[in-house]
Design an enzyme around this catalytic site. Structure first.
Site, PDB file in Angstrom:
ATOM      1  N   ARG A   1     -44.159 -18.535  28.518  1.00 52.09           N
ATOM      2  CA  ARG A   1     -42.773 -18.972  28.667  1.00 52.09           C
ATOM      3  C   ARG A   1     -41.854 -18.151  27.768  1.00 52.09           C
ATOM      4  NH1 ARG A   1     -40.530 -21.816  32.213  1.00 52.09           N
ATOM      5  NH2 ARG A   1     -42.549 -22.530  32.885  1.00 52.09           N
TER       6      ARG A   1
ATOM      7  N   HIS B   1     -41.486 -14.804  29.448  1.00 51.51           N
ATOM      8  CA  HIS B   1     -40.630 -15.007  30.617  1.00 51.51           C
ATOM      9  C   HIS B   1     -39.159 -15.073  30.212  1.00 51.51           C
ATOM     10  CE1 HIS B   1     -38.618 -17.859  33.491  1.00 51.51           C
ATOM     11  NE2 HIS B   1     -39.089 -16.974  34.350  1.00 51.51           N
TER      12      HIS B   1
END
Length: 196
Positions: free
Chosen positions: A35, A38
């Site tokens: 995450r 990302h």
């Protein structure tokens, strides 16, 4: 309530995994690494982040049991999409030897007490101030960004022995700090099952 993942996000994670093998990470560590990468489109975070799976498991349990989440700036709060947060920066003032961010940490600690999850993504002085308090945090996500004090404050966090997610370099920021917390929020309670 299950989170609906948008097709663009699904494709983004597919591309991320085509460029970087994250399968060797334990479940929560993998969730945080992916995450954060990302959020920044920066694969270097895979080797820059520092965390421990056991620490993440305890923080995950605390978070899903309702422990308060404190942020240093509203930019971090804006990125945490599924949880109310505490941010006291608007009421904080600077003074001799005390930045607004540091004062905001003091005010937040007075409000929430021990056991909170702290998400620091902007100000190294906020992280430095947190380390002076007896906050007994469930987790400190210490990912402030900058050329002055950021790497040093994160090194001090790691040396403190507090349960933490940090990184070694000067990079960081509100988006990656929020992403690290979101990784724990989005990971279901039965996280031992493969995520996403």
């Amino acid at each position: 309530m299950n989170r609906v993942v948008h097709p663009i996000e699904q494709e983004s994670f597919r591309r991320l995994r085509s460029r970087l093998d994250t399968s060797h990470f334990p479940p929560l560590t993998r969730a945080v690494v992916e995450r954060v990468i990302h959020s920044a489109a920066d694969l270097e975070y895979a080797s820059d982040l520092v965390m421990d799976e056991g620490t993440l498991a305890k923080a995950h349990a605390a978070l899903h049991s309702g422990a308060p989440v404190v942020v240093d700036v509203e930019m971090v709060a804006a990125g945490i999409t599924r949880r109310e947060t505490v941010c006291r920066l608007r009421e904080a003032v600077s003074g001799p030897g005390l930045t607004r961010s540091a004062h905001a940490v003091r005010l937040a600690f007075e409000q929430v007490g021990p056991g909170a999850l702290w998400v620091i993504g902007c100000a190294p002085t906020a992280l430095e101030e947190l380390l002076t308090l007896d906050a007994s945090p469930a987790l400190v996500i210490g990912l402030p960004v900058g050329f002055v004090g950021a790497a040093e404050s994160k090194a001090a966090l790691r040396e403190s022995g507090l349960p933490a997610v940090s990184n070694v370099s000067e990079k960081g920021g509100s988006a990656v700090a929020a992403a690290a917390l979101n990784a724990l929020l989005y990971t279901p309670l039965s996280y031992s099952e493969e995520k996403q």
